[in-house]
Write an enzyme that holds these catalytic residues in place. Structure first.
Site, PDB file in Angstrom:
ATOM      1  N   ASN A 102       0.828  -1.204   0.000  1.00  0.00           N
ATOM      2  CA  ASN A 102       0.000   0.000   0.000  1.00  0.00           C
ATOM      3  C   ASN A 102       0.863   1.256   0.000  1.00  0.00           C
ATOM      4  O   ASN A 102       1.966   1.256   0.536  1.00  0.00           O
ATOM      5  CB  ASN A 102      -0.929   0.022   1.224  1.00  0.00           C
ATOM      6  CG  ASN A 102      -1.863  -1.192   1.229  1.00  0.00           C
ATOM      7  OD1 ASN A 102      -2.078  -1.815   0.191  1.00  0.00           O
ATOM      8  ND2 ASN A 102      -2.360  -1.563   2.397  1.00  0.00           N
ATOM      9  N   ASP A 104      -0.473   4.157   1.141  1.00  0.00           N
ATOM     10  CA  ASP A 104      -1.335   5.106   1.870  1.00  0.00           C
ATOM     11  C   ASP A 104      -0.816   5.535   3.242  1.00  0.00           C
ATOM     12  O   ASP A 104      -1.499   6.278   3.963  1.00  0.00           O
ATOM     13  CB  ASP A 104      -2.750   4.493   2.024  1.00  0.00           C
ATOM     14  CG  ASP A 104      -2.739   3.181   2.832  1.00  0.00           C
ATOM     15  OD1 ASP A 104      -3.696   2.396   2.663  1.00  0.00           O
ATOM     16  OD2 ASP A 104      -1.785   2.935   3.608  1.00  0.00           O
ATOM     17  N   HIS A 119       5.781  -0.547  -2.687  1.00  0.00           N
ATOM     18  CA  HIS A 119       5.313   0.175  -3.872  1.00  0.00           C
ATOM     19  C   HIS A 119       5.345   1.683  -3.685  1.00  0.00           C
ATOM     20  O   HIS A 119       4.652   2.405  -4.380  1.00  0.00           O
ATOM     21  CB  HIS A 119       3.876  -0.273  -4.222  1.00  0.00           C
ATOM     22  CG  HIS A 119       3.828  -1.683  -4.724  1.00  0.00           C
ATOM     23  ND1 HIS A 119       2.683  -2.429  -4.735  1.00  0.00           N
ATOM     24  CD2 HIS A 119       4.795  -2.494  -5.213  1.00  0.00           C
ATOM     25  CE1 HIS A 119       2.937  -3.646  -5.221  1.00  0.00           C
ATOM     26  NE2 HIS A 119       4.226  -3.718  -5.519  1.00  0.00           N
ATOM     27  N   CYS A 127      11.062  14.971  -8.792  1.00  0.00           N
ATOM     28  CA  CYS A 127      11.220  15.556 -10.141  1.00  0.00           C
ATOM     29  C   CYS A 127      11.901  14.534 -11.045  1.00  0.00           C
ATOM     30  O   CYS A 127      12.921  13.945 -10.691  1.00  0.00           O
ATOM     31  CB  CYS A 127      12.093  16.817 -10.031  1.00  0.00           C
ATOM     32  SG  CYS A 127      12.657  17.421 -11.634  1.00  0.00           S
ATOM     33  N   CYS A 151      13.429  23.313 -11.535  1.00  0.00           N
ATOM     34  CA  CYS A 151      14.369  23.124 -12.669  1.00  0.00           C
ATOM     35  C   CYS A 151      13.598  22.973 -13.983  1.00  0.00           C
ATOM     36  O   CYS A 151      14.175  22.808 -15.042  1.00  0.00           O
ATOM     37  CB  CYS A 151      15.243  21.879 -12.437  1.00  0.00           C
ATOM     38  SG  CYS A 151      14.380  20.340 -12.844  1.00  0.00           S
ATOM     39  N   GLY A 188      -5.282  -8.945   3.530  1.00  0.00           N
ATOM     40  CA  GLY A 188      -5.975  -8.042   2.599  1.00  0.00           C
ATOM     41  C   GLY A 188      -5.279  -7.854   1.279  1.00  0.00           C
ATOM     42  O   GLY A 188      -5.146  -6.734   0.788  1.00  0.00           O
ATOM     43  N   SER A 190      -4.921  -9.600  -2.820  1.00  0.00           N
ATOM     44  CA  SER A 190      -5.339 -10.620  -3.788  1.00  0.00           C
ATOM     45  C   SER A 190      -4.124 -11.424  -4.243  1.00  0.00           C
ATOM     46  O   SER A 190      -4.258 -12.430  -4.935  1.00  0.00           O
ATOM     47  CB  SER A 190      -5.989  -9.943  -4.996  1.00  0.00           C
ATOM     48  OG  SER A 190      -5.067  -9.015  -5.574  1.00  0.00           O
TER      49      SER A 190
HETATM   50  C1  BV8 Z   1       7.892  -5.310 -12.033  1.00  0.00           C
HETATM   51  C2  BV8 Z   1       1.407   1.295  -6.768  1.00  0.00           C
HETATM   52  C3  BV8 Z   1       9.989  -5.719 -13.043  1.00  0.00           C
HETATM   53  C4  BV8 Z   1       0.869   2.399  -7.565  1.00  0.00           C
HETATM   54  C5  BV8 Z   1       0.920  -0.867  -7.758  1.00  0.00           C
HETATM   55  C6  BV8 Z   1       3.928  -7.146 -18.107  1.00  0.00           C
HETATM   56  C7  BV8 Z   1       4.784  -6.050 -18.180  1.00  0.00           C
HETATM   57  C8  BV8 Z   1       5.427  -5.551 -17.054  1.00  0.00           C
HETATM   58  C9  BV8 Z   1       5.231  -6.158 -15.834  1.00  0.00           C
HETATM   59  C10 BV8 Z   1       4.372  -7.239 -15.792  1.00  0.00           C
HETATM   60  C11 BV8 Z   1       3.725  -7.738 -16.887  1.00  0.00           C
HETATM   61  N1  BV8 Z   1       2.958  -8.795 -16.495  1.00  0.00           N
HETATM   62  C12 BV8 Z   1       3.094  -8.975 -15.173  1.00  0.00           C
HETATM   63  C13 BV8 Z   1       3.956  -8.055 -14.744  1.00  0.00           C
HETATM   64  C14 BV8 Z   1       4.388  -7.870 -13.416  1.00  0.00           C
HETATM   65  C15 BV8 Z   1       3.450  -6.829 -12.805  1.00  0.00           C
HETATM   66  C16 BV8 Z   1       2.271  -7.579 -12.211  1.00  0.00           C
HETATM   67  O1  BV8 Z   1       2.439  -8.264 -11.243  1.00  0.00           O
HETATM   68  N2  BV8 Z   1       1.099  -7.447 -12.841  1.00  0.00           N
HETATM   69  C17 BV8 Z   1      -0.051  -8.188 -12.341  1.00  0.00           C
HETATM   70  C18 BV8 Z   1      -1.268  -7.281 -12.292  1.00  0.00           C
HETATM   71  C19 BV8 Z   1      -0.241  -9.402 -13.212  1.00  0.00           C
HETATM   72  N3  BV8 Z   1       4.250  -6.217 -11.778  1.00  0.00           N
HETATM   73  C20 BV8 Z   1       4.934  -5.103 -12.038  1.00  0.00           C
HETATM   74  O2  BV8 Z   1       4.883  -4.463 -13.079  1.00  0.00           O
HETATM   75  C21 BV8 Z   1       5.857  -4.691 -10.911  1.00  0.00           C
HETATM   76  N4  BV8 Z   1       7.153  -4.367 -11.427  1.00  0.00           N
HETATM   77  O3  BV8 Z   1       7.505  -6.439 -12.221  1.00  0.00           O
HETATM   78  O4  BV8 Z   1       9.128  -4.808 -12.416  1.00  0.00           O
HETATM   79  C22 BV8 Z   1       9.703  -5.542 -14.502  1.00  0.00           C
HETATM   80  C23 BV8 Z   1      10.119  -4.374 -15.094  1.00  0.00           C
HETATM   81  C24 BV8 Z   1       9.876  -4.226 -16.467  1.00  0.00           C
HETATM   82  C25 BV8 Z   1       9.217  -5.242 -17.188  1.00  0.00           C
HETATM   83  C26 BV8 Z   1       8.797  -6.416 -16.528  1.00  0.00           C
HETATM   84  C27 BV8 Z   1       9.036  -6.561 -15.177  1.00  0.00           C
HETATM   85  C28 BV8 Z   1       5.331  -3.422 -10.241  1.00  0.00           C
HETATM   86  C29 BV8 Z   1       3.999  -3.719  -9.602  1.00  0.00           C
HETATM   87  C30 BV8 Z   1       3.571  -2.534  -8.746  1.00  0.00           C
HETATM   88  C31 BV8 Z   1       2.414  -1.848  -9.407  1.00  0.00           C
HETATM   89  N5  BV8 Z   1       1.966  -0.780  -8.504  1.00  0.00           N
HETATM   90  N6  BV8 Z   1       0.558   0.125  -6.965  1.00  0.00           N
HETATM   91  C32 BV8 Z   1      -0.456   2.851  -7.040  1.00  0.00           C
HETATM   92  O5  BV8 Z   1      -0.901   2.427  -5.952  1.00  0.00           O
HETATM   93  O6  BV8 Z   1      -1.068   3.677  -7.742  1.00  0.00           O
HETATM   94  S1  BV8 Z   1      -0.007  -2.272  -7.796  1.00  0.00           S
HETATM   95  C33 BV8 Z   1      -1.364  -2.208  -6.760  1.00  0.00           C
HETATM   96  O7  BV8 Z   1      -1.726  -3.587  -6.602  1.00  0.00           O
HETATM   97  C34 BV8 Z   1      -1.195  -1.709  -5.341  1.00  0.00           C
HETATM   98  O8  BV8 Z   1       0.131  -1.534  -4.908  1.00  0.00           O
HETATM   99  C35 BV8 Z   1      -1.842  -2.831  -4.543  1.00  0.00           C
HETATM  100  O9  BV8 Z   1      -1.487  -2.813  -3.242  1.00  0.00           O
HETATM  101  C36 BV8 Z   1      -1.307  -3.953  -5.308  1.00  0.00           C
HETATM  102  C37 BV8 Z   1      -1.763  -5.319  -5.023  1.00  0.00           C
HETATM  103  O10 BV8 Z   1      -3.171  -5.281  -4.965  1.00  0.00           O
HETATM  104  P1  BV8 Z   1      -3.818  -5.638  -3.538  1.00  0.00           P
HETATM  105  O11 BV8 Z   1      -3.129  -4.804  -2.515  1.00  0.00           O
HETATM  106  O12 BV8 Z   1      -3.785  -7.095  -3.359  1.00  0.00           O
HETATM  107  O13 BV8 Z   1      -5.254  -5.071  -3.707  1.00  0.00           O
HETATM  108  P2  BV8 Z   1      -6.499  -5.790  -4.430  1.00  0.00           P
HETATM  109  O14 BV8 Z   1      -7.553  -4.768  -4.590  1.00  0.00           O
HETATM  110  O15 BV8 Z   1      -6.006  -6.567  -5.613  1.00  0.00           O
HETATM  111  O16 BV8 Z   1      -6.985  -6.890  -3.355  1.00  0.00           O
HETATM  112  C38 BV8 Z   1      -7.558  -6.466  -2.126  1.00  0.00           C
HETATM  113  C39 BV8 Z   1      -7.753  -7.725  -1.300  1.00  0.00           C
HETATM  114  O17 BV8 Z   1      -8.250  -7.356  -0.026  1.00  0.00           O
HETATM  115  C40 BV8 Z   1      -8.773  -8.695  -1.902  1.00  0.00           C
HETATM  116  O18 BV8 Z   1      -8.238 -10.014  -1.804  1.00  0.00           O
HETATM  117  C41 BV8 Z   1     -10.005  -8.536  -0.987  1.00  0.00           C
HETATM  118  O19 BV8 Z   1     -10.698  -9.763  -0.853  1.00  0.00           O
HETATM  119  C42 BV8 Z   1      -9.350  -8.179   0.323  1.00  0.00           C
HETATM  120  N7  BV8 Z   1     -10.194  -7.396   1.232  1.00  0.00           N
HETATM  121  C43 BV8 Z   1     -11.054  -6.391   0.924  1.00  0.00           C
HETATM  122  N8  BV8 Z   1     -11.581  -5.893   2.078  1.00  0.00           N
HETATM  123  C44 BV8 Z   1     -11.015  -6.577   3.107  1.00  0.00           C
HETATM  124  C45 BV8 Z   1     -10.132  -7.539   2.580  1.00  0.00           C
HETATM  125  N9  BV8 Z   1      -9.428  -8.386   3.355  1.00  0.00           N
HETATM  126  C46 BV8 Z   1      -9.591  -8.280   4.699  1.00  0.00           C
HETATM  127  N10 BV8 Z   1     -10.413  -7.375   5.277  1.00  0.00           N
HETATM  128  C47 BV8 Z   1     -11.132  -6.513   4.526  1.00  0.00           C
HETATM  129  N11 BV8 Z   1     -11.952  -5.633   5.126  1.00  0.00           N
HETATM  130 ZN    ZN Z   2      13.849  19.250 -10.940  1.00  0.00          ZN
END
Ligand code: BV8
Ligand code: ZN
Length: 250
Positions: A102, A104, A119, A127, A151, A188, A190
């Site tokens: 997160n 946040d 993240h 910048c 800048c 919390g 996925s």
């Molecule tokens: C990387 C920050 C190396 C920004 C986020 C193709 C090209 C490039 C990369 C990829 C590709 N294919 C796959 C990848 C890898 C990709 C990836 O994993 N994609 C997934 C979607 C398939 N990863 C990346 O790109 C990562 N970097 O691999 O670099 C690289 C470099 C170049 C080329 C290749 C590789 C970077 C990933 C980071 C992305 N940034 N966020 C922002 O926030 O704006 S991701 C975003 O998802 C958030 O960070 C979030 O935290 C994260 C994970 O999601 P969750 O936290 O799990 O949230 P979600 O809503 O999914 O689930 C909530 C859960 O809570 C549910 O299970 C629900 O049931 C539960 N819940 C709800 N309420 C409750 C609860 N549980 C308990 N109590 C409750 N009350």
């Molecule tokens: Zn600057």
């Protein structure tokens, strides 16, 4: 089922080191929408459209506005009982580390001392040209206009976008903590985003007891030693209270 619960209680009683790996779900009860659930922030927008560098470069104002919209929600939100329970558990164990996906800031605001932000953090910006850092709180950034640095460079949020590598140190420290923990709580998430989702699996392969807390099954459930289904804001305070009793801390 009871057998599993007894095993968990036994593990909690003897555990010294914990890692708590969290995702957007732990902040849901603070009123911060998750990404992929219904009502999730990405229901309206596609991650690909917004949380990536190319999207920012082709339409900086749109992406900036989306982050300002999320910042506003986060600034008005408060940590919930789940965040506070994790912070309180630092009193009952030798070490409690938090590895969060997160952005946040809720864990730090709840008082957790060892937080690894995999993240990034939405309160920080930098910048693109000279990498000067800007805290959101210090600048009354305009709402829907991506600001420019002194800048002349574009300022972006200090979060990890899709296709961007994670901060090496935070990731390495999270991996190390997972491998040295007696229990890894997965709360919390996925567990679909990599490489972050690798952290609990590394813990498991190093012998940690993995406990999942979620309102539904996830990609990680089959790896977990024990899954507790329900809201983290209700379950974590229960676990905190049980920990205090088990460690007979009055
Ligand atoms: C990387 C920050 C190396 C920004 C986020 C193709 C090209 C490039 C990369 C990829 C590709 N294919 C796959 C990848 C890898 C990709 C990836 O994993 N994609 C997934 C979607 C398939 N990863 C990346 O790109 C990562 N970097 O691999 O670099 C690289 C470099 C170049 C080329 C290749 C590789 C970077 C990933 C980071 C992305 N940034 N966020 C922002 O926030 O704006 S991701 C975003 O998802 C958030 O960070 C979030 O935290 C994260 C994970 O999601 P969750 O936290 O799990 O949230 P979600 O809503 O999914 O689930 C909530 C859960 O809570 C549910 O299970 C629900 O049931 C539960 N819940 C709800 N309420 C409750 C609860 N549980 C308990 N109590 C409750 N009350
Ligand atoms: Zn600057």
């Amino acid at each position: 089922m009871n057998e599993l619960k007894n095993m968990f209680v036994e593990k909690l009683k003897t555990a010294n080191k914990l890692l708590v790996f969290t995702g957007a779900g732990i902040s849901a009860e603070s009123g911060i929408a998750t990404f992929r659930g219904e009502g999730g922030i990405w229901e309206k927008f596609k991650a690909e459209e917004l949380a990536n560098f190319n999207a920012f470069m082709s339409n900086p104002d749109l992406v900036w506005e989306w982050y300002q919209y999320r910042r506003k929600i986060i600034n008005e939100a408060k940590p919930n009982k789940g965040h506070y329970a994790i912070a309180e558990m630092e009193l009952y164990f030798e070490s409690v580390k938090v590895s969060t996906q997160n952005v946040d800031n809720m864990h730090k605001r709840a008082g957790s001392k060892n937080v690894y932000e995999l993240h990034g953090n939405i309160e920080r910006n930098y910048c693109l040209k000279c990498r000067t850092f800007y805290n959101s709180a210090d600048f009354n950034f305009e709402y829907n206009k991506a600001p420019k640095c002194k800048c002349g460079g574009l300022i972006r949020p200090d979060v990890v976008w899709f296709g961007e590598t994670l901060p090496m140190e935070e990731f390495a420290l999270s991996e190390k903590a997972a491998s040295n923990s007696d229990i890894v709580f997965v709360v919390g998430t996925s567990a679909v985003v990599y490489p972050a989702a690798q952290i609990p699996i590394s813990g498991k392969s190093s012998g940690a007891y993995v406990v999942e807390i979620n309102i539904e099954e996830t990609a990680l459930t089959r790896f977990a030693d024990y899954s507790i289904f329900g809201k983290s804001g209700e379950i974590l305070p229960e676990i905190c209270k049980l920990s205090k009793e088990l460690k007979n801390i009055c």
